[in-house]
Structure formats: C-alpha cells, structure tokens
Motif scaffolding. Structure first.
Motif: not given
Lengths: 309, 551
Positions: A151-154, A251-252, A161-165, A167-173
């Motif tokens: 989370q910190y680096f990416l 965390i996410f 990538f988004p921090v947390a939420a 709302e879509g595939f990018e949030y699951t990576v």
C-alpha cells in the motif's frame, strides 16, 4: 458413487447440527449481553430489552426457538446492526471476501506451482534457492506486513493503485497480491518436495528406461501425482482465504466478512455469531467433500466405492 | 483412464487460463487505477471523510452509536439541533417555545418543512417517534434519555400505554410536551438523536425494512442519504427541500468505512480523504501539519475504587493516596498524546455553562491534583489505620492497547510512590469488564464516562447511593441530598442548583476521593486546510456538516 454422495450429505447435515448446538451453548457462556449501549443502562432497563428479545428465557427454550427458526431458514436479526437480517448481512459481505479470496487462490496456486516445478527441475540451482527463499519469506512474514508495504509503495509513494476502497478491479490488485503471498509460498514448497519425491520413484525411472520423453514423463506421470497433496492443501486454504482475512480487509477497506465475524464476537451479537459460524462450517465441510471426490478422479489408488467385491 | 486424463487436462487448462487472466488483468489495472483517482480527487464541494464502521441503524429510535447518531444528525432534524459551542439552534421548531410557569409544559410551533418524500413534517411525527422509542416492544436502548417526559418511565416499563406519554399534537403544527420536572437543559436535550421525528406513514409502509437501506429511510435534514453500500461507503447529498437549504454549502459527503489507522492516513496523503481522525501513534508525525487540530470530548477517564467489602478502599486515606499518587501528565503527554487533558475533576472542561454563563470548571475548583508527598502521607496514615504493611489491589482494565499502557503506567507509578502497595492488573474484554463492574466483583477499575446531555448531572447522579452506575458501594448522605435537590426543588432556581452541583462534586472528590480522575479525552484530527465550518459536539452526534464548506 451416488450412494456415497447421499451418505456423505447426511453426515454433513449431522455435523452441521452438532456444530450449531455446540456453538450455541458455548456462545451463551460469553459474559455480557448483546446490548450495544450496555454501559449506560440500568439493570431494569436492560431487563426490558432482554425480555423483548426472549433472552431471559431458559437456555433450552432459546435453543429450541433458534433451531426451529434455523430449519425454516431464518437466521434472525442482528443486534449490533439493529434489525438487519443476518442472512442479508452475510450475503452482502461474503461477496467481496470470496471474490478476493478466489483471485488470490488462483494467482497464488498458479505462481506457486510454477515456482515449485522450476525449483524441483533445477534442484540446488540458483533458481531453486530463489524459489525456496521466496517460499520461506512468504510463510514467515505475515500478510499484513506485505499489505502495508504494498500500500505504501504502490499507492502512496507511487500512486499506481488506489489506497483503499471497493469500486472495481484496480482496487482488488493490491489486496490480492498481499493475500496470495502465503498461497504462493505454501504451494511452491509442497510442489517442490512432492515433485522431487515423485521424480525419484521407481516408475519414473522405468518410464525413462523405456525411453519416454522428459516432457511426457512430467505431464503424464510426475505432475499428476505431485498434484494430489496440493489439492488436499488447497481445499482448506481456499476456505480460509475466501472467508475473509481480517487484517487485509481492514487495511484495504474491503467490505468483507472477516471483520464482521470478529466484531460480532466482541459485541455478543449472538445471531451473527451463529450465522457466520454455520456459514463457515457449511463451506468448509462442502469443500472437504469436493476434495474427497476429486481424489477419486485424480488418484487411481483411491476408490470411493470401498473396493470392488 | 480417459476420464482421468481429461480431468488432469482440465486442471492444467484452468491453471494456465488463470495465470494469463491474472497477468492480463494486472497490466490493465494500472491504467484504470490512475483514471479512477483523478476522478475522485477534484471537485470542490464534495467532502470525503472516513468512519471506522458502517451505520448500524438509521432508525432514530434504535440508534446507540456514534456513526448512527452522526449520520442521523446530518440527514434529519429534530425540534432543535446543536450549533456552535453546542448551543441549541432552531430546527423543526420555529421560534421560541411557550413554557408554562412551572416549566413543565412546553409548546412548540413546527415550521413548514418537508420530508424527502414530499410529506409535510408535522407534530404527529414527533408524537409517533417518541411513543415508539419508549414502547417496550421497540426495545430502544436509549429510551432512558427520554425519561424526563411525563410518564415516560412507566410507559417504557410497560406499566402505561404509550398513548399516556406526555406528548401530544394539538394540531398539525403545534406540539405540546409535558415533563416530569422542569429540566433546565431541555432544548439541548431535544437535539439528541432519539428525539428525532419519524414519518409514521412511511415507517409503516416500509415495515421491517425501515432504516435498513438509503431508500427505505426518509429524511428531513440538511442532507439525504443517497447511497449506502454496506461496510463499504455511504453518500449524503444536499437536500434541496431542506428549509434552510441556503445555509448548506456542500453538495455531497462521501464517507468511506476504514478500520485501519494507517490506511486512513494514506487516504489523507493521497487526497482521497479531506478529514480523518488521527490515532495517537501518528500525532507526532503530523503535529506541525497545517490541518492538525484536536477536539475535546466529554469523556472522562478515572479509577473506580470499589468500597464494597474492601477494607483498604473503604479507607479514605488510602483512596486519597491512590488518587494523588501518580503523575497524570505522563499519561496525557505521552500515552494518549492527542490533546487529552489532565483531569483534576469529574465534570469535564468546556462542557456545561452555568446560569452565570461561565464554564462549570471555572466556578468549581480542581481536586485531587497529583501530589506525591501528600499521597505518601495519606498512604502511611492508611497503613497505620489498617494495621497492614503490604497491600495488594487488583486493577480491572479494558484490553485495548491504550488502556493496557495506561494500566501498566498506573501500576508502575503507584507501586513506586506508595510503599508496600502491589497492583495486579486484570485485563478483560469490554463486555466481561462491564459485567464484573455491574456485579461489583472487582477492586479497582479503569473506567470512562461520557455525557448524554449537557449538564453536570449526567456525571454526578451516577454516585447517588444505590445508583445503577454507582457500582462501587459509594454512599454519602449529604451528596445524595444535594443531587436530589438539584433534580427537584432547585430546578427553578438555577443559581442555587448550580451551587449544589459544585458542592456535590467537591464532596465526591475532595472529601471522599470516591474516584481517582485521570484525564479528559480528546480526539486528534487532520483536515484539508481549506475545509471549514465543520462543528464538533460533546454530546450526541460527533459532527455537524450543515455549515461546512471549502474556502
């Protein structure tokens, strides 16, 4: 086969019944009541509310009431989330947990198998040591550390990538990666040792002696036997991960079920504790059942019919 | 054999396809991620905040927790709402109420306002909601907050019909409320969530779905709940039909459920959140940030000293020794580190104003300040009176991180300062701790108390003899009389009543040292510096967004 399945199904129901009973009585041993404002209420006010929910009835009466409703498919209403049906709550929250878990298991298994196979084929090479190191790290470092680092680096340092939420595939990576580390490590480790064992066995040598090609030996004979323990492992691992990881979900910011289960125990949310426990158990029992059936298909040494007489 | 081959083939195929899918997906997602972010960051009039849990209930009669009360406060409106400095400002009530001579009958004019489904807000909506909350069938856990209404307690106990409750609609726009006693803080009390109106027709239509989803709830406040994704996020939109809609500046408020404190900070760092609560471990890092601020709460933490059957704690010198024998500043400066202040009192600072317009704390003094020398003297006297050299006391504690640290700190301080004292810490889960306290099955415990209404009484009436929350066998006849008077005969004489409350607190702390106050809690926040006008409250809801804006 059909008889076996019916028999197993009946056993499954009995197991669930026993789990429900034990959980019910253990849960009632928890101190305190499910009231959310308990610290501010006088004993008289608490009585009014407990009466309304039938929580002042003798335990056997409560048990019979609960079980009767359970057979009707009614898991009751949550206390913490006033009047929300437990079935709706589980339904809403299992989705994200299962989705993430599924993704992590898929990704983890594939990568794990590849790593394991490579390590076994090139035993004691640089590749083998790398794979082993990854496996050891993956097992010994808790997933929330990975989650935090990812989370910190990416997401914060390099906002890819988004921090947390949710709302879509990018949030699951990121959560998928964090969750799959353990799977990768576990699968790779097993795969390597199993494959090495199989490759050293007599029938592989026989196959080689007969001049079967290496590729053919791998796919037809070795991999298949080495996969058996992985399947045993994957069943419970899948349930474990799909039912939600508390820390990763926290965390996410994933609206999953992991946190809910812990919260329900802390707040004595009786109906939710029962609901989720039964749900987990049913899932677990079902997966074990599937694994048993898969055995019969994959491993020629196992016969479900109890031998032919 | 064929079948088995086929199965193996399937497994491999599946494995391959997953791998490809995962790789393909991973690459693609990077782009989407960037796109998504730029979308949510920008707009001026959208406030992004976080909460640690989902809304447990949008039914005002059932709500008990901070998130519910907060959301209700911003999407609904009672007769009054809390404004700046927790003053009661006009809500559904228009103008000043008519109050009878004896202060027990209040008549309110209901303004022309609409529910979000178009129905007018009427006096009947209040009658319905209040009767519902007190009806024992509703099992409302905050019913007791309404016990000042006439017959409320009897209705809640099922001894009277809900129709006998002291509230009636004279006509659609006139509400008459009868009280048991002329409560001086009644207007502010009316801002509490349990007093919100409910549209009877709508509630009955929705049946058991009422309050469970955004569209099965009806609103009359500055915002409406437009989207509610459980455990994920909820969105409040400006309510165009709100009577004071001109005052509302924000278009939308997005609340994301975030349970992890590091994640909260990360969301703030990336601009995905405009205001977050900051937990103690991050305070040092952000102390100098332009958007850092702290807000005092009404919660006071203290040591309960159970006198029931405990020879040592029955001794007033022993209690004083414990109360003065540890450095409170160490706790607020190092352990809580979020603006919390040392409490040499029980009724918190900046909480209740007296008839003279001064804070209660300005009128009353401070008591039981840390004084190790004094504590040692009391301790020697206590040991002599008890005839014991070694004393062991058990300290019941919560099991969260902060409380654990506070407990260990207290143990270390008290054992060092008071010779011959041994403290054993007993950590218990929250519910178990409450149970042990209710059964009075403990010696000392770390406890907290937050206010329900803006009057010192919410703290002081805890310790009347036999009070439901006394729970430590404290009894003082003079104290009981002062509290009783303040609740009855002195209600129409505010100055004398205030004086009685000051005296009562003095007895509780200075004379008796019934409890050892430790600190008054604060919350630390981090906000987008351009955000302004969010109000924070000491009772009921945490915040009001009605007047919030980006400058």
């Amino acid at each position: 086969m059909a008889r076996y399945i019916v028999q197993r199904f009946i056993y499954m129901l009995i197991t669930l019944l026993i789990i429900a009973t034990i959980t019910f009585f253990l849960m009632k041993l928890l101190p305190g009541s499910p009231l959310t404002n308990q610290e501010k209420l006088s004993p008289e006010q608490q009585e009014i509310i407990l009466d309304k929910y039938g929580l002042n009835d003798p335990l056997p009466v409560q048990y019979v009431n609960y079980m009767t409703n359970l057979f009707k498919g009614d898991l009751g209403l949550s206390f913490q989330y006033d009047n929300r049906p437990v079935t709706t709550m589980i339904g809403e929250r299992i989705g994200p947990s299962a989705y993430l878990g599924f993704q992590a298991i898929l990704f983890g298994t594939v990568v794990g198998i590849i790593l394991g196979v490579l390590a076994a084929l090139k035993q004691n090479s640089f590749l083998d040591y790398t794979a082993t190191t990854i496996a050891v790290l993956g097992i010994s470092i808790p997933s929330f550390v990975f989650a935090g680092v990812l989370q910190y680096f990416l997401a914060v340092k390099f906002p890819i990538f988004p921090v947390a939420a949710w709302e879509g595939f990018e949030y699951t990576v990121l959560p998928t990666l964090a969750l799959s580390v353990f799977v990768i490590a576990t699968v790779a480790r097993y795969m390597r040792s199993e494959l090495l064992e199989v490759l050293g066995s007599d029938y592989i040598m026989l196959a080689r002696a007969k001049g079967v090609s290496s590729f053919s030996i791998m796919t037809k004979h070795a991999l298949r036997n080495a996969l058996i323990p992985i399947i045993t492992l994957l069943g419970p691992l899948a349930v474990n991960i799909m039912t939600g990881s508390l820390v990763i979900e926290n965390i996410f910011g994933i609206p999953g079920i992991g946190q809910q289960f812990v919260q329900s125990i802390l707040t004595n949310d009786y109906t939710v504790i029962m609901g989720i426990t039964l749900f987990y158990s049913a899932l677990f029992i079902f997966v074990i059942f599937i694994v048993d059936i898969l055995y019969g298909i994959i491993d020629p040494r196992i016969r479900l019919n109890g031998g032919k007489k | 054999m064929k079948r088995k081959n086929f199965a193996l083939f399937l497994v491999l195929l599946l494995a391959m396809s997953m791998f490809l899918a995962a790789c393909g997906g991973g690459g693609e997602s990077g782009g989407e991620g960037n796109g998504g972010e730029s979308g949510s960051g920008g707009s001026d009039n959208v406030l992004n905040v976080t909460e640690t849990q989902d809304i447990p209930s949008m039914d005002s009669a059932l709500a008990t927790d901070a998130v519910s009360f907060n959301t209700l406060n911003n999407t609904m409106e009672g007769l009054y709402r809390l404004g700046e400095n927790d003053e009661a400002v006009e809500g559904m009530a228009e103008g000043e109420p008519e109050v009878s001579e004896d202060g027990k009958t209040w008549t309110f004019k209901i303004r022309d306002a609409k529910w979000s489904n178009g129905d007018p807000v009427t006096a009947h909506d209040f009658v319905y909601a209040w009767r519902k909350a007190l009806n024992p069938d509703t099992a409302a856990e905050y019913a007791y907050i309404m016990y000042d209404l006439k017959n409320a307690q009897a209705v809640n106990a099922g001894e009277m019909a809900p129709e006998e409750l002291g509230v009636k609609a004279i006509d659609d726009k006139t509400l008459e409320v009868q009280l048991e006693n002329p409560v001086p803080y009644f207007k502010q009390l009316l801002a509490f969530g349990t007093f919100l109106p409910q549209n009877e027709k709508f509630v009955k239509e929705q049946g058991d779905q009422f309050g469970l989803e955004a569209n099965t709830t009806v609103y009359n406040g500055p915002f409406t709940l437009s989207e509610w994704k459980h455990e994920d996020q909820f969105v409040m939109k400006k309510n165009p039909d709100y009577w004071d809609a001109d005052a509302v500046k924000l278009d939308e408020i997005h609340t994301k459920i975030v349970k992890d404190t590091q994640t909260d900070v990360n969301l703030f760092e990336t601009g995905d959140a405009d205001q977050i609560k900051l937990s103690s471990e991050f305070v040092d890092k952000y102390k100098e940030h332009e958007g850092f601020f702290t807000v005092k709460e009404s919660s006071v933490f203290f040591l309960r000293m159970n006198q029931e059957g405990n020879e040592v704690l029955q001794n007033v010198d022993a209690r004083k020794a414990i109360a003065k024998g540890f450095d409170k500043k160490g706790i607020t400066d190092v352990l809580t580190n979020n603006g919390s202040v040392v409490a040499d009192f029980f009724v918190p600072e900046e909480f209740a104003e007296g008839p003279d317009g001064k804070d209660f704390r300005e009128t009353a003094g401070t008591y039981l300040e840390t004084d190790v020398e004094e504590a040692k003297k009391h301790w020697e006297a206590a040991k002599k009176a008890l005839g014991q050299d070694q004393v062991t006391i058990e300290l019941l504690n919560y099991d969260d991180d902060l409380s654990r640290k506070v407990g260990e700190y207290l143990k270390e301080q008290l054992e060092t300062n008071l010779e011959g004292l041994t403290i054993n810490i007993k950590q218990q889960p929250f519910k178990q701790k409450l149970d042990l306290e209710t059964q009075m099955n403990y010696e000392m415990s770390l406890a907290g108390w937050g206010a329900d209404y803006l009057d010192p009484m919410t703290y002081l009436d805890m310790y009347v003899t036999g009070g439901a929350h006394n729970q430590q066998g404290f009894s003082n006849a003079e104290y009981d009389k002062l509290i009783q008077d303040a609740k009855t005969t002195l209600l129409l004489e505010p100055e004398k009543r205030w004086d009685a409350l000051v005296q009562a607190e003095k007895i509780l702390l200075e004379d008796e040292a019934a409890i050892a106050p430790i600190y008054q809690r604060s919350r630390a926040y981090l906000k987008n510096p351009s955000l302004d006008g969010v109000l924070f409250h000491k009772v009921g809801p945490d915040t009001t967004y009605k007047w919030a804006e980006f400058k």
